[in-house]
Design an enzyme around this catalytic site. Sequence first.
Site, PDB file in Angstrom:
ATOM      1  NE  ARG A  52      -3.346   0.085   3.004  1.00 43.21           N
ATOM      2  CZ  ARG A  52      -3.753   0.498   4.223  1.00 43.21           C
ATOM      3  NH1 ARG A  52      -3.356  -0.285   5.171  1.00 43.21           N
ATOM      4  NH2 ARG A  52      -4.594   1.312   4.398  1.00 43.21           N
ATOM      5  CE  LYS A 109      -5.581   5.163   3.332  1.00 47.92           C
ATOM      6  NZ  LYS A 109      -6.770   4.820   3.377  1.00 47.92           N
ATOM      7  CG  HIS A 150      -7.369  -2.979  10.828  1.00 49.54           C
ATOM      8  ND1 HIS A 150      -6.387  -2.594  10.131  1.00 49.54           N
ATOM      9  CD2 HIS A 150      -8.554  -2.436  10.252  1.00 49.54           C
ATOM     10  CE1 HIS A 150      -6.607  -1.826   9.271  1.00 49.54           C
ATOM     11  NE2 HIS A 150      -7.967  -1.683   9.206  1.00 49.54           N
ATOM     12  CG  ASP A 183      -7.282   4.382  10.345  1.00 48.22           C
ATOM     13  OD1 ASP A 183      -8.470   4.032   9.691  1.00 48.22           O
ATOM     14  OD2 ASP A 183      -6.260   3.602  10.360  1.00 48.22           O
TER      15      ASP A 183
END
Length: 549
Positions: free
Chosen positions: A138, A168, A181, A254
């Site tokens: 990413r 980000k 996460h 986030d």
Amino acid sequence: MKTKIARLIVTGVSCREGDDPAEQYRRLRGEILDLGVGGCIVFGGNVDSTPELIGDLVEVSPHPLIVASDLERGLGQQLEGGTVFPSQMALAAGGVPDLAFAQGWVTGIEARTVGMNLVFAPVADVLTEPSNPIIGARSYGQDPMAVADLCSAFVQGCQAWGVGATAKHFPGHGATVLDSHIELPVVPADRATMEERDLVPFRAAVAAGVRAVMTAHVAFPGLGTGETPATLSREIVDGMLRRDLGFGGLVVTDALIMGAIARTLGPGEAAVRALEAGCDVLLVPGDVVLAVDAILAAVLSGRLSEERIERSLGRIAEFHEWTGLCEEPDAPVDGLRPDVSCMLEGMRRGDGASRAEGSQSHNAVALEIARRGVTLLRDAGGLVPCDPKAYAPARAASFALAESASRVNLLWLRSEINARIPGLEIPVADDATSDEKIGRMEETARRAECIMVAVFDDVAAWRGRSGPSDRLVSVLGRLAGACPRTVVVAFTGPSFLAAVPESCALVCCYDGSPASQTAAIEALFGDVPAEGRLPVAVPPAFAMGHRLR
């Protein structure tokens, strides 16, 4: 005041397979009308029905809505029918910043067409940890200046269409070894290291006029903030981002349901602390009502001031004013490479037939990015480019390895291979494949003169691991051991590359998008050169910038 507070919240709307769009609409409509929620982030859907849902919500809302989505790889990352781009790392491997502008340009067109006004991209994280389980491909890579150039170009392309871009995850998620996460990552870097490395792309994005910055659920004790996630740190949000970088746009958290926050704080306290830190937009709290009530209680008690709420509302109003004032650009900005500018000529916002007509030119940008990014890392046996005659079904074999065979689409890979070698099959092994089937694949490889093994793996939230599983790496080793002339095509992030047996030729494409599958086979058979450079170091196997000449 309660309605004003709700305007700071962006909740989720999921249009993925198995979701009930009507129920999603009813829930979100209620949150907008009854509470005053300020917008939504779209997960999944398609370019036909999802714009209708968005349009209906915008129409019934008494206030302007933020309509956002994670579009790091284009609209097609979320909405079927949109353009799917290769990963950011694939773009970086090609070394053409103007293509980042072009990707931003196409993403802005398509997002605006379906009713979105805020794109959660680009990823501005500098990847210094190859095993990072949630950033990986990413990222644009390891070189802070290269990441900065590509981020700035994407921002300018996207925002030309009146669609806000979002840098980000501030102040950087590229050095983590944990997935936020699941749990709270900790980066021990001090301020000097952050200035030289992580903050460089964010400074560039701010200078390029980025409209939003998303915070990281990552702790930075070296900055004197202890175990407090950046999202909840006033020193990082109001201090580093607002004061030191001079950023005046939207600060978006986030998602507040992520484990790095939600494992220790309830939705109400997390929302209050994010506002205390200086955030403006609260993304997907675990419970919208609890978040609103907790913020209201904090205002009534004096913990938060009404003026603090008004500041964030003012920034949201400025964002909506900006999106409303932006008109469709006449042409790409001056100074682009002629070949890139030519690709962008004639692209216009639209729907129905005009969008369908535009899809070919949009996909052409994705394919150009993929072609330039293909990276030949190793080829001691001189196997690349391949001779199609050597890959005749009677003499060669091809295999694919993926975490889940049902979730990987080999349509483009099979199409490109069968166009050159009719009848060559590509059996797939995943983590659930029986030992018996793997044994048959190994025997097929042993009988072949040469084999190709395509390995697929995408960054996945909540998984906590980078790269293919140990079992699939073991299967690759068995296949390569059975046939000394093996070409591995890695549709993966960088962490996997060091696990590829040294005897194999190795081509890296960084992701398994349609464009990357097409470009891989073109390069494998010599139709296009494999001239990409590795944007990160993968010790001990490869240095940053490596490629075979």
